[in-house]
Design a protein around this motif. Structure first.
Motif, mmCIF file in Angstrom:
data_model
loop_
_atom_site.group_PDB
_atom_site.id
_atom_site.type_symbol
_atom_site.label_atom_id
_atom_site.label_comp_id
_atom_site.label_asym_id
_atom_site.label_seq_id
_atom_site.Cartn_x
_atom_site.Cartn_y
_atom_site.Cartn_z
ATOM 1 N N LYS A 1 0.799 -1.226 0.000
ATOM 2 C CA LYS A 1 0.000 0.000 0.000
ATOM 3 C C LYS A 1 0.834 1.280 0.000
ATOM 4 C CE LYS A 1 -0.732 -0.178 5.025
ATOM 5 N NZ LYS A 1 -1.775 -0.294 6.076
ATOM 6 N N SER A 2 2.078 1.214 0.456
ATOM 7 C CA SER A 2 2.917 2.421 0.471
ATOM 8 C C SER A 2 3.607 2.672 -0.872
ATOM 9 C CB SER A 2 3.985 2.313 1.568
ATOM 10 O OG SER A 2 4.878 1.247 1.300
ATOM 11 N N VAL A 3 3.473 1.751 -1.798
ATOM 12 C CA VAL A 3 4.093 1.888 -3.118
ATOM 13 C C VAL A 3 3.147 2.650 -4.034
ATOM 14 C CG1 VAL A 3 5.074 0.673 -5.095
ATOM 15 C CG2 VAL A 3 5.351 -0.275 -2.789
ATOM 16 N N LYS A 4 3.571 3.819 -4.482
ATOM 17 C CA LYS A 4 2.712 4.702 -5.267
ATOM 18 C C LYS A 4 2.909 4.489 -6.765
ATOM 19 C CE LYS A 4 1.220 6.433 -1.468
ATOM 20 N NZ LYS A 4 -0.130 6.029 -0.980
ATOM 21 N N GLY A 5 2.457 3.379 -7.257
ATOM 22 C CA GLY A 5 2.565 3.100 -8.673
ATOM 23 C C GLY A 5 2.158 1.668 -8.980
ATOM 24 N N MET A 6 2.150 1.318 -10.255
ATOM 25 C CA MET A 6 1.781 -0.015 -10.700
ATOM 26 C C MET A 6 2.935 -0.980 -10.471
ATOM 27 S SD MET A 6 -0.589 -1.888 -12.206
ATOM 28 C CE MET A 6 -1.637 -0.883 -13.279
ATOM 29 N N LEU A 7 2.687 -2.049 -9.738
ATOM 30 C CA LEU A 7 3.707 -3.063 -9.510
ATOM 31 C C LEU A 7 3.970 -3.811 -10.808
ATOM 32 C CD1 LEU A 7 2.415 -4.487 -6.126
ATOM 33 C CD2 LEU A 7 4.477 -3.118 -6.461
ATOM 34 N N MET A 8 5.244 -3.848 -11.202
ATOM 35 C CA MET A 8 5.619 -4.507 -12.455
ATOM 36 C C MET A 8 6.486 -5.741 -12.212
ATOM 37 S SD MET A 8 4.123 -2.646 -14.775
ATOM 38 C CE MET A 8 4.916 -2.575 -16.387
ATOM 39 N N GLU A 9 7.120 -5.789 -11.064
ATOM 40 C CA GLU A 9 7.885 -6.975 -10.658
ATOM 41 C C GLU A 9 7.839 -7.052 -9.143
ATOM 42 O OE1 GLU A 9 12.522 -8.289 -10.733
ATOM 43 O OE2 GLU A 9 11.661 -7.740 -12.679
ATOM 44 N N TYR A 10 7.351 -8.166 -8.600
ATOM 45 C CA TYR A 10 7.159 -8.255 -7.154
ATOM 46 C C TYR A 10 6.949 -9.710 -6.750
ATOM 47 C CZ TYR A 10 2.237 -8.896 -8.334
ATOM 48 O OH TYR A 10 1.061 -9.375 -8.862
ATOM 49 N N ARG A 11 6.899 -9.936 -5.449
ATOM 50 C CA ARG A 11 6.628 -11.263 -4.896
ATOM 51 C C ARG A 11 5.425 -11.200 -3.962
ATOM 52 N NH1 ARG A 11 12.262 -13.951 -2.671
ATOM 53 N NH2 ARG A 11 13.532 -13.745 -4.566
#
Length: 228
Positions: A170-180
């Motif tokens: 939730k603290s990431v301000k953008g579209m996740l493009m690579e994550y786990r």
């Protein structure tokens, strides 16, 4: 693999959609507020006993503040998730054989899962291109096990900045493009492979009339019954 393990892997898919809830933001020439994103999916630990049942891909559809993910496990267990950021709800639809059930969850319902996969992020100055978009790198650390770290990439070039407000990102301000993301002991990695400008019908974000609306306890019981 047992039927119970099969259902556990499907539950992993449910956790994926905790990350999804759209909003408006930064605009660039490459920005989109409507379109489709394809992701590759892989198991972090390939020796995991359920690795063979994990999905290999996920499809995201977004339009303005609405967001949807579609996934299928072995073509027989289909899951769809719809995020409504204004109402702070996540609708989960499950189609399995002749079963077509839908459950509408609130942010409160999802809080336990978020706590189980709580993450701490460290900003970096590194970037890379993913699916044609400039992505910023974060170093993620598991709050419950600081020895576990991994890289996360997100972009603010899609006209979105609050897509993650229902989940551990939730603290990431953008579209996740690579994550786990990890659920029921199975951790998976997702990487965007293509972003397509596409007209998305508003009907896509509605639960079809032929789905039965059930409560969360009823949905949980469905999973329990299938495992028997």
């Amino acid at each position: 693999m047992t039927r119970k393990n099969f259902i556990q892997v499907t539950c992993v898919l449910i956790s994926i959609w905790i990350i999804s809830s759209c909003g408006n933001s930064k605009r660039t020439e490459n920005s989109l507020t409507e379109g489709c994103i394809e992701y590759n999916a892989s198991v972090v630990d390939e020796t995991h006993p359920m690795a063979g049942l994990a999905p290999g891909s996920a499809t995201v559809k977004f339009k303005d503040n609405k967001f949807l993910i579609e996934m299928s496990t072995m073509g027989i267990f289909n899951t769809t998730f719809i995020s409504n950021p204004s109402k702070r709800t996540l609708s989960q639809m499950v189609k399995f054989m002749d079963i077509k059930n839908a459950c509408i969850q609130t942010a409160t319902d999802l809080s336990t899962d978020n706590d189980d996969y709580a993450l701490k992020f460290e900003e970096t100055k590194e970037t890379k291109k993913i699916a044609g978009y400039k992505c910023k790198k974060l170093k993620a650390t598991m709050v419950k096990d600081p020895s576990v770290t991994f890289d996360v990439y997100y972009t603010d070039e899609l006209g979105l900045d609050s897509i993650n407000n229902l989940g551990p990102y939730k603290s990431v301000k953008g579209m996740l493009m690579e994550y786990r993301l990890k659920k029921l002991g199975l951790e998976m990695s997702f990487t965007a492979t293509a972003v397509k400008k596409e007209e998305i019908s508003d009907d896509v974000f509605e639960i079809p009339a032929y789905y039965k609306i059930v409560t969360r306890p009823e949905m949980e019981k469905l999973f329990e019954d299938i495992q028997k």
